[in-house]
Design a protein around this motif. Structure first.
Motif, short mmCIF file in Angstrom:
data_model
loop_
_atom_site.label_atom_id
_atom_site.label_comp_id
_atom_site.label_asym_id
_atom_site.label_seq_id
_atom_site.Cartn_x
_atom_site.Cartn_y
_atom_site.Cartn_z
N THR A 71 0.71 -1.22 0.01
CA THR A 71 -0.01 -0.04 -0.08
C THR A 71 0.94 1.30 0.02
O THR A 71 0.56 2.10 -0.60
N ALA A 72 1.93 1.20 0.92
CA ALA A 72 2.89 2.48 0.79
C ALA A 72 3.33 2.54 -0.58
O ALA A 72 3.80 3.90 -1.01
N TYR A 73 4.08 1.48 -1.16
CA TYR A 73 4.68 1.64 -2.42
C TYR A 73 3.50 2.26 -3.65
O TYR A 73 3.95 3.06 -4.09
N PHE A 74 2.31 1.51 -3.58
CA PHE A 74 1.39 1.98 -4.61
C PHE A 74 0.85 3.52 -4.20
O PHE A 74 0.73 4.34 -5.22
N GLY A 75 0.86 3.99 -3.15
CA GLY A 75 0.63 5.32 -2.70
C GLY A 75 1.64 6.35 -3.04
O GLY A 75 1.38 7.24 -3.45
N TRP A 76 2.92 5.82 -2.88
CA TRP A 76 4.17 6.91 -3.19
C TRP A 76 4.08 6.91 -4.67
O TRP A 76 4.10 7.96 -5.12
N ASN A 77 3.81 5.76 -5.44
CA ASN A 77 3.71 5.92 -6.72
C ASN A 77 2.59 6.90 -7.48
O ASN A 77 2.70 7.48 -8.32
N ALA A 78 1.41 6.77 -6.75
CA ALA A 78 0.41 7.60 -7.07
C ALA A 78 0.71 9.04 -6.80
O ALA A 78 -0.12 9.89 -7.59
#
Length: 109
Positions: A24-31
């Motif tokens: 979730t943190a990875y995809f949130g950062w990429n978003a």
């Protein structure tokens, strides 16, 4: 053997939430920061506004040149205006002429 079993149980209990939180943190950062994220979208909006402004400036300049070209047609040429413009460009006057100076930003036509 009891402590090893406790450690395995703790790892099994903690590993899935940690994995999902890290994803979730990875995809949130990429978003936010990724190539197609929110910041990239905002940068594209700024570039779009600059392009629209450049297009409007080009259209304005084209309209000015179109008006100047139309003024050069034979039917549009007036001998008095032509004489006035040539004297203004050469900085010449005749005796008895009244000179009205224009400001640096005033357009003559």
């Amino acid at each position: 053997m009891r402590p090893v079993r406790l450690i395995k149980r703790a790892i099994r209990a903690v590993a899935p939430p940690v994995l999902f939180l890290s994803l979730t943190a990875y995809f949130g950062w990429n978003a936010l920061h990724g190539a197609h994220g929110i910041r990239a979208y905002q940068d594209q909006l700024v570039l779009q506004q600059q392009a629209i402004q450049a297009q409007q400036d080009a259209k304005d300049e084209q309209a000015v040149w179109h008006r100047r070209v139309l003024a050069l047609k034979e039917k549009a040429l007036d001998a008095d205006i032509l004489d006035e413009r040539s004297r203004a460009m050469l900085n010449l006057t005749r005796n008895g002429d009244i000179v009205v100076p224009y400001g640096p930003h005033d357009q003559l036509f």
